[in-house]
Design an enzyme around this catalytic site. Structure first.
Site, short mmCIF file in Angstrom:
data_model
loop_
_atom_site.label_atom_id
_atom_site.label_comp_id
_atom_site.label_asym_id
_atom_site.label_seq_id
_atom_site.Cartn_x
_atom_site.Cartn_y
_atom_site.Cartn_z
N CYS A 99 0.83 -1.20 0.00
CA CYS A 99 0.00 0.00 0.00
C CYS A 99 0.87 1.25 0.00
O CYS A 99 0.60 2.21 -0.72
CB CYS A 99 -0.93 -0.01 1.21
SG CYS A 99 -1.98 1.47 1.33
N CYS A 195 -6.14 -2.83 6.94
CA CYS A 195 -7.11 -1.74 6.84
C CYS A 195 -8.44 -2.17 6.24
O CYS A 195 -9.50 -1.76 6.71
CB CYS A 195 -6.51 -0.58 6.05
SG CYS A 195 -6.03 -1.02 4.36
#
Length: 372
Positions: A99, A195
Protein backbone atom coordinates in the site's frame (compact mmCIF):
# COMPACT_ATOMS: atom_id res chain seq x y z
CA UNK A 1 -5.42 30.92 -3.36
CA UNK A 2 -1.76 29.93 -3.69
CA UNK A 3 -0.85 26.26 -3.95
CA UNK A 4 0.22 24.56 -0.73
CA UNK A 5 3.87 23.59 -0.38
CA UNK A 6 2.97 20.33 1.35
CA UNK A 7 -0.02 18.01 1.12
CA UNK A 8 -0.53 16.00 4.31
CA UNK A 9 -2.13 12.60 4.15
CA UNK A 10 -4.84 12.99 6.80
CA UNK A 11 -6.28 9.63 7.78
CA UNK A 12 -8.57 10.74 10.60
CA UNK A 13 -6.18 9.39 13.22
CA UNK A 14 -4.11 11.18 15.84
CA UNK A 15 -0.75 10.56 14.14
CA UNK A 16 -1.61 12.28 10.87
CA UNK A 17 -3.46 15.01 12.79
CA UNK A 18 -0.34 15.93 14.75
CA UNK A 19 1.76 15.68 11.57
CA UNK A 20 -0.47 18.35 10.02
CA UNK A 21 -0.35 20.39 13.22
CA UNK A 22 3.45 20.37 13.20
CA UNK A 23 3.57 21.79 9.68
CA UNK A 24 1.01 24.49 10.47
CA UNK A 25 2.94 25.55 13.58
CA UNK A 26 6.11 25.72 11.48
CA UNK A 27 4.36 28.08 9.09
CA UNK A 28 4.48 25.67 6.15
CA UNK A 29 1.66 26.32 3.64
CA UNK A 30 -0.22 23.02 3.86
CA UNK A 31 -3.41 21.23 2.90
CA UNK A 32 -4.85 17.89 3.91
CA UNK A 33 -5.81 15.03 1.62
CA UNK A 34 -7.89 12.05 2.69
CA UNK A 35 -7.37 8.84 0.71
CA UNK A 36 -10.19 6.34 0.43
CA UNK A 37 -8.45 3.08 -0.40
CA UNK A 38 -11.28 0.62 0.13
CA UNK A 39 -14.84 0.85 -1.21
CA UNK A 40 -17.46 0.37 1.50
CA UNK A 41 -18.81 -3.15 1.06
CA UNK A 42 -21.93 -2.56 3.16
CA UNK A 43 -20.76 -4.77 6.01
CA UNK A 44 -20.72 -1.93 8.51
CA UNK A 45 -17.10 -2.72 9.32
CA UNK A 46 -15.55 -0.01 7.17
CA UNK A 47 -14.61 3.12 9.13
CA UNK A 48 -13.78 5.23 6.08
CA UNK A 49 -16.69 7.64 6.47
CA UNK A 50 -16.04 8.19 10.17
CA UNK A 51 -12.35 8.68 9.46
CA UNK A 52 -13.10 11.14 6.65
CA UNK A 53 -15.31 13.23 8.96
CA UNK A 54 -12.54 13.32 11.57
CA UNK A 55 -10.02 14.35 8.91
CA UNK A 56 -12.33 17.17 7.77
CA UNK A 57 -12.71 18.35 11.37
CA UNK A 58 -8.94 18.35 11.94
CA UNK A 59 -8.29 20.37 8.79
CA UNK A 60 -11.03 22.79 9.81
CA UNK A 61 -9.51 23.21 13.26
CA UNK A 62 -6.08 23.85 11.75
CA UNK A 63 -7.46 26.21 9.10
CA UNK A 64 -6.06 24.31 6.11
CA UNK A 65 -7.85 23.19 2.93
CA UNK A 66 -9.20 19.66 2.74
CA UNK A 67 -9.04 17.43 -0.34
CA UNK A 68 -10.44 13.96 -1.02
CA UNK A 69 -9.31 11.30 -3.47
CA UNK A 70 -10.78 7.86 -4.08
CA UNK A 71 -7.96 5.40 -4.74
CA UNK A 72 -10.05 2.27 -4.16
CA UNK A 73 -9.69 0.99 -7.75
CA UNK A 74 -5.93 1.58 -7.65
CA UNK A 75 -5.75 -0.17 -4.28
CA UNK A 76 -7.70 -3.16 -5.60
CA UNK A 77 -5.42 -3.55 -8.64
CA UNK A 78 -2.13 -2.70 -6.95
CA UNK A 79 -2.57 -4.25 -3.51
CA UNK A 80 -5.65 -6.42 -2.99
CA UNK A 81 -5.34 -8.65 -6.05
CA UNK A 82 -1.76 -9.43 -5.02
CA UNK A 83 -2.94 -10.05 -1.45
CA UNK A 84 -5.44 -12.67 -2.64
CA UNK A 85 -2.97 -14.33 -5.02
CA UNK A 86 -0.42 -14.70 -2.24
CA UNK A 87 -2.91 -16.25 0.18
CA UNK A 88 -4.16 -18.59 -2.54
CA UNK A 89 -0.54 -19.72 -2.98
CA UNK A 90 -0.30 -20.43 0.75
CA UNK A 91 1.93 -17.46 1.52
CA UNK A 92 1.32 -14.65 4.02
CA UNK A 93 1.58 -11.21 2.37
CA UNK A 94 2.05 -7.83 3.99
CA UNK A 95 -0.43 -5.44 2.31
CA UNK A 96 0.79 -2.38 4.27
CA UNK A 97 4.17 -2.55 2.51
CA UNK A 98 2.51 -2.71 -0.91
CA UNK A 99 0.00 0.00 0.00
CA UNK A 100 2.82 2.40 0.83
CA UNK A 101 4.63 1.69 -2.43
CA UNK A 102 1.63 1.51 -4.75
CA UNK A 103 -0.81 4.02 -3.25
CA UNK A 104 0.49 6.37 -0.55
CA UNK A 105 3.81 7.17 -2.18
CA UNK A 106 2.67 6.83 -5.77
CA UNK A 107 -0.93 7.86 -6.44
CA UNK A 108 -1.05 10.16 -3.40
CA UNK A 109 2.22 11.77 -4.44
CA UNK A 110 0.90 12.27 -7.98
CA UNK A 111 -2.30 13.83 -6.61
CA UNK A 112 -0.30 16.20 -4.41
CA UNK A 113 1.74 17.37 -7.38
CA UNK A 114 -1.44 17.93 -9.37
CA UNK A 115 -2.54 20.22 -6.53
CA UNK A 116 0.70 22.17 -6.92
CA UNK A 117 2.56 20.86 -3.87
CA UNK A 118 6.30 20.19 -3.79
CA UNK A 119 6.15 17.57 -1.06
CA UNK A 120 3.87 15.21 0.80
CA UNK A 121 3.79 14.46 4.52
CA UNK A 122 2.40 11.50 6.42
CA UNK A 123 1.98 10.45 10.04
CA UNK A 124 4.51 7.63 9.86
CA UNK A 125 7.04 7.09 12.64
CA UNK A 126 10.12 7.35 10.47
CA UNK A 127 12.69 9.95 9.46
CA UNK A 128 14.34 11.12 6.23
CA UNK A 129 17.85 12.55 5.97
CA UNK A 130 20.07 13.65 3.06
CA UNK A 131 23.58 12.29 3.54
CA UNK A 132 26.43 12.01 1.03
CA UNK A 133 24.10 12.88 -1.81
CA UNK A 134 21.58 10.14 -1.01
CA UNK A 135 18.25 10.28 0.77
CA UNK A 136 18.22 7.93 3.75
CA UNK A 137 15.25 6.33 5.49
CA UNK A 138 15.83 6.24 9.25
CA UNK A 139 13.92 4.66 12.09
CA UNK A 140 11.52 6.80 14.08
CA UNK A 141 12.84 8.08 17.42
CA UNK A 142 10.13 6.11 19.22
CA UNK A 143 11.44 2.63 18.51
CA UNK A 144 8.28 1.00 19.84
CA UNK A 145 6.31 2.73 17.06
CA UNK A 146 8.96 2.83 14.31
CA UNK A 147 7.34 2.17 10.91
CA UNK A 148 10.38 2.11 8.65
CA UNK A 149 9.71 -1.63 8.22
CA UNK A 150 6.60 -0.78 6.17
CA UNK A 151 8.41 1.91 4.16
CA UNK A 152 11.40 -0.10 2.96
CA UNK A 153 10.16 -0.20 -0.66
CA UNK A 154 10.51 3.58 -1.06
CA UNK A 155 13.26 5.00 -3.25
CA UNK A 156 15.16 8.21 -3.81
CA UNK A 157 12.37 9.93 -5.74
CA UNK A 158 9.77 9.32 -3.05
CA UNK A 159 12.01 10.15 -0.08
CA UNK A 160 13.17 13.41 -1.69
CA UNK A 161 9.53 14.52 -1.77
CA UNK A 162 8.44 13.23 1.65
CA UNK A 163 8.27 14.65 5.17
CA UNK A 164 7.61 12.65 8.34
CA UNK A 165 6.76 15.43 10.83
CA UNK A 166 6.28 13.11 13.84
CA UNK A 167 9.28 10.88 13.17
CA UNK A 168 11.32 12.62 15.85
CA UNK A 169 8.56 12.47 18.46
CA UNK A 170 7.42 10.00 21.12
CA UNK A 171 3.95 8.52 20.74
CA UNK A 172 3.32 9.22 24.43
CA UNK A 173 3.53 12.96 23.67
CA UNK A 174 1.24 12.97 20.65
CA UNK A 175 -2.11 12.60 22.37
CA UNK A 176 -1.26 15.40 24.82
CA UNK A 177 -0.19 17.68 21.95
CA UNK A 178 -3.37 16.86 20.03
CA UNK A 179 -5.54 17.46 23.10
CA UNK A 180 -3.89 20.81 23.85
CA UNK A 181 -4.44 21.85 20.22
CA UNK A 182 -8.13 20.97 20.43
CA UNK A 183 -7.96 18.20 17.85
CA UNK A 184 -10.88 15.80 18.25
CA UNK A 185 -8.71 12.83 17.29
CA UNK A 186 -6.63 13.15 20.48
CA UNK A 187 -8.36 10.22 22.18
CA UNK A 188 -9.27 8.20 19.08
CA UNK A 189 -8.26 4.56 19.22
CA UNK A 190 -5.39 3.60 16.93
CA UNK A 191 -6.38 1.41 14.00
CA UNK A 192 -4.84 -2.06 14.01
CA UNK A 193 -4.68 -4.96 11.61
CA UNK A 194 -5.27 -4.89 7.88
CA UNK A 195 -7.11 -1.74 6.84
CA UNK A 196 -9.68 -3.32 4.52
CA UNK A 197 -10.63 -6.05 6.98
CA UNK A 198 -11.15 -3.74 9.95
CA UNK A 199 -12.68 -5.32 13.03
CA UNK A 200 -14.36 -8.20 11.23
CA UNK A 201 -13.34 -11.88 11.37
CA UNK A 202 -10.38 -12.51 9.08
CA UNK A 203 -11.42 -16.02 8.05
CA UNK A 204 -14.94 -14.91 7.19
CA UNK A 205 -13.59 -12.02 5.11
CA UNK A 206 -11.04 -14.10 3.24
CA UNK A 207 -13.65 -16.80 2.64
CA UNK A 208 -15.60 -14.36 0.45
CA UNK A 209 -12.76 -14.42 -2.07
CA UNK A 210 -11.03 -17.78 -1.48
CA UNK A 211 -13.52 -20.63 -1.06
CA UNK A 212 -12.73 -22.89 1.87
CA UNK A 213 -11.19 -26.27 1.10
CA UNK A 214 -11.02 -28.57 4.09
CA UNK A 215 -8.04 -30.86 4.55
CA UNK A 216 -6.01 -32.78 7.09
CA UNK A 217 -4.00 -31.43 9.98
CA UNK A 218 -1.01 -33.63 10.71
CA UNK A 219 1.87 -33.60 13.14
CA UNK A 220 5.42 -33.34 11.72
CA UNK A 221 5.65 -37.15 11.56
CA UNK A 222 2.53 -37.28 9.37
CA UNK A 223 0.06 -38.52 11.98
CA UNK A 224 -3.46 -37.13 11.48
CA UNK A 225 -4.44 -34.73 14.27
CA UNK A 226 -7.63 -33.20 12.91
CA UNK A 227 -9.09 -31.22 10.03
CA UNK A 228 -8.59 -27.63 8.88
CA UNK A 229 -10.95 -25.40 6.83
CA UNK A 230 -8.25 -24.23 4.40
CA UNK A 231 -4.45 -23.92 4.59
CA UNK A 232 -4.48 -20.31 3.41
CA UNK A 233 -6.34 -19.23 6.57
CA UNK A 234 -3.25 -19.99 8.66
CA UNK A 235 0.29 -18.71 9.01
CA UNK A 236 3.42 -20.18 10.53
CA UNK A 237 3.58 -19.99 14.31
CA UNK A 238 -0.17 -19.36 14.59
CA UNK A 239 -1.93 -20.77 17.65
CA UNK A 240 -5.41 -19.26 17.47
CA UNK A 241 -8.21 -20.78 15.43
CA UNK A 242 -6.90 -24.32 15.09
CA UNK A 243 -9.77 -25.69 17.20
CA UNK A 244 -7.97 -28.89 18.11
CA UNK A 245 -9.64 -30.55 21.07
CA UNK A 246 -8.12 -33.25 23.22
CA UNK A 247 -6.05 -35.67 21.16
CA UNK A 248 -5.65 -39.17 22.56
CA UNK A 249 -2.09 -39.86 23.66
CA UNK A 250 -1.09 -36.18 23.43
CA UNK A 251 -0.60 -33.72 26.30
CA UNK A 252 -3.20 -31.03 26.95
CA UNK A 253 -1.00 -28.30 25.47
CA UNK A 254 -1.57 -25.70 22.73
CA UNK A 255 -0.91 -26.56 19.10
CA UNK A 256 0.97 -24.32 16.65
CA UNK A 257 1.15 -24.21 12.85
CA UNK A 258 4.62 -25.42 11.81
CA UNK A 259 4.18 -26.13 8.08
CA UNK A 260 1.88 -25.78 5.08
CA UNK A 261 1.73 -28.18 2.13
CA UNK A 262 -0.51 -26.20 -0.21
CA UNK A 263 -0.33 -28.68 -3.10
CA UNK A 264 -1.70 -31.50 -0.93
CA UNK A 265 -3.81 -29.21 1.30
CA UNK A 266 -2.10 -30.39 4.51
CA UNK A 267 -1.54 -28.21 7.56
CA UNK A 268 1.24 -29.35 9.89
CA UNK A 269 0.95 -28.63 13.62
CA UNK A 270 3.10 -29.23 16.69
CA UNK A 271 2.66 -28.66 20.43
CA UNK A 272 5.93 -26.85 21.07
CA UNK A 273 5.87 -23.05 20.61
CA UNK A 274 9.62 -23.26 20.02
CA UNK A 275 9.33 -26.33 17.80
CA UNK A 276 12.43 -27.09 15.75
CA UNK A 277 10.13 -27.26 12.75
CA UNK A 278 9.59 -23.50 13.08
CA UNK A 279 13.31 -22.71 13.26
CA UNK A 280 15.45 -21.55 10.36
CA UNK A 281 18.93 -20.08 9.95
CA UNK A 282 18.73 -19.16 6.28
CA UNK A 283 16.31 -17.57 3.87
CA UNK A 284 16.14 -16.80 0.19
CA UNK A 285 14.30 -13.71 -1.02
CA UNK A 286 12.67 -12.43 -4.16
CA UNK A 287 14.36 -9.50 -5.93
CA UNK A 288 15.48 -6.96 -3.34
CA UNK A 289 14.80 -3.23 -3.33
CA UNK A 290 17.59 -0.89 -2.19
CA UNK A 291 16.64 2.57 -0.94
CA UNK A 292 19.89 4.12 -2.18
CA UNK A 293 19.43 2.50 -5.59
CA UNK A 294 22.00 -0.26 -5.14
CA UNK A 295 23.19 -2.81 -2.58
CA UNK A 296 25.95 -1.75 -0.14
CA UNK A 297 28.11 -4.64 -1.40
CA UNK A 298 27.82 -8.11 -2.91
CA UNK A 299 28.25 -9.53 0.58
CA UNK A 300 27.88 -7.65 3.86
CA UNK A 301 26.77 -7.93 7.47
CA UNK A 302 23.86 -6.00 8.93
CA UNK A 303 20.76 -6.57 11.01
CA UNK A 304 17.35 -7.67 9.80
CA UNK A 305 13.70 -7.95 10.71
CA UNK A 306 11.49 -10.65 9.24
CA UNK A 307 8.40 -9.24 10.94
CA UNK A 308 7.27 -5.90 12.33
CA UNK A 309 8.54 -4.93 15.78
CA UNK A 310 11.03 -7.77 15.84
CA UNK A 311 14.31 -7.07 17.62
CA UNK A 312 17.31 -6.52 15.35
CA UNK A 313 18.81 -9.85 14.28
CA UNK A 314 22.46 -9.97 13.09
CA UNK A 315 22.90 -11.62 9.70
CA UNK A 316 25.11 -11.97 6.65
CA UNK A 317 23.63 -10.98 3.29
CA UNK A 318 24.75 -12.24 -0.11
CA UNK A 319 23.36 -10.44 -3.16
CA UNK A 320 22.79 -12.88 -6.03
CA UNK A 321 23.25 -12.12 -9.73
CA UNK A 322 19.48 -12.03 -10.27
CA UNK A 323 18.94 -9.38 -7.58
CA UNK A 324 17.64 -11.75 -4.93
CA UNK A 325 19.43 -12.10 -1.61
CA UNK A 326 20.48 -15.06 0.51
CA UNK A 327 20.55 -14.35 4.24
CA UNK A 328 22.21 -16.35 6.99
CA UNK A 329 21.26 -15.44 10.55
CA UNK A 330 23.64 -15.66 13.47
CA UNK A 331 21.02 -17.47 15.53
CA UNK A 332 17.96 -19.51 14.63
CA UNK A 333 14.81 -17.55 13.77
CA UNK A 334 11.26 -18.60 14.66
CA UNK A 335 8.46 -18.74 12.10
CA UNK A 336 10.13 -16.89 9.24
CA UNK A 337 7.25 -16.79 6.77
CA UNK A 338 7.33 -16.77 2.95
CA UNK A 339 5.41 -13.79 1.62
CA UNK A 340 6.36 -11.56 4.53
CA UNK A 341 9.04 -8.87 4.28
CA UNK A 342 12.72 -9.11 5.06
CA UNK A 343 13.92 -5.60 5.96
CA UNK A 344 17.63 -4.82 6.37
CA UNK A 345 19.22 -2.18 8.61
CA UNK A 346 22.57 -0.58 9.26
CA UNK A 347 22.02 0.84 12.74
CA UNK A 348 19.03 3.19 12.44
CA UNK A 349 19.23 3.35 8.64
CA UNK A 350 16.89 1.16 6.61
CA UNK A 351 18.81 -0.20 3.63
CA UNK A 352 15.87 -1.82 1.86
CA UNK A 353 14.36 -5.25 1.76
CA UNK A 354 12.57 -7.98 -0.13
CA UNK A 355 9.76 -10.50 0.03
CA UNK A 356 10.81 -13.77 1.68
CA UNK A 357 10.65 -16.63 -0.83
CA UNK A 358 11.83 -19.64 1.18
CA UNK A 359 13.75 -20.75 4.28
CA UNK A 360 15.66 -23.79 5.48
CA UNK A 361 13.02 -24.69 8.08
CA UNK A 362 12.82 -28.54 8.17
CA UNK A 363 9.23 -29.02 7.00
CA UNK A 364 9.53 -26.39 4.29
CA UNK A 365 12.59 -28.18 2.96
CA UNK A 366 10.82 -31.55 3.09
CA UNK A 367 7.71 -30.26 1.28
CA UNK A 368 9.86 -28.58 -1.37
CA UNK A 369 11.80 -31.80 -1.99
CA UNK A 370 8.55 -33.73 -2.46
CA UNK A 371 7.58 -31.38 -5.31
CA UNK A 372 10.75 -32.16 -7.26
Amino acid sequence: MSAPAVIVGVSGGVDSSVAALQLVEQGVPSAGLFMQNWADDGSGDCRAEEDRRDAVAVCGRLGIPFHFRDFSSEYWAGVFEHFLAEYAAGRTPNPDVLCNREVKFKHFLDAARELGADKIATGHYAQVALRDGHWRLLRGVDRSKDQSYFLHQLGQQQLSATLFPIGGMQKSDLRRIAREAGLQTHDKKDSTGICFIGERDFREFLGRYLPAKAGEMRDPQGVRIGEHPGVFYFTLGQREGLQIGGVRGRPAAPWYVVGKDVANNILYVDQDSGSRYLQSHRLQSEAAHWISGSAPARQFECTAQTRYRQADEPCQVTVNDDGTVAVRFTRAQRAVTPGQSLVLYDGDECLGGAVIASTDAPLEQKIAEQKV
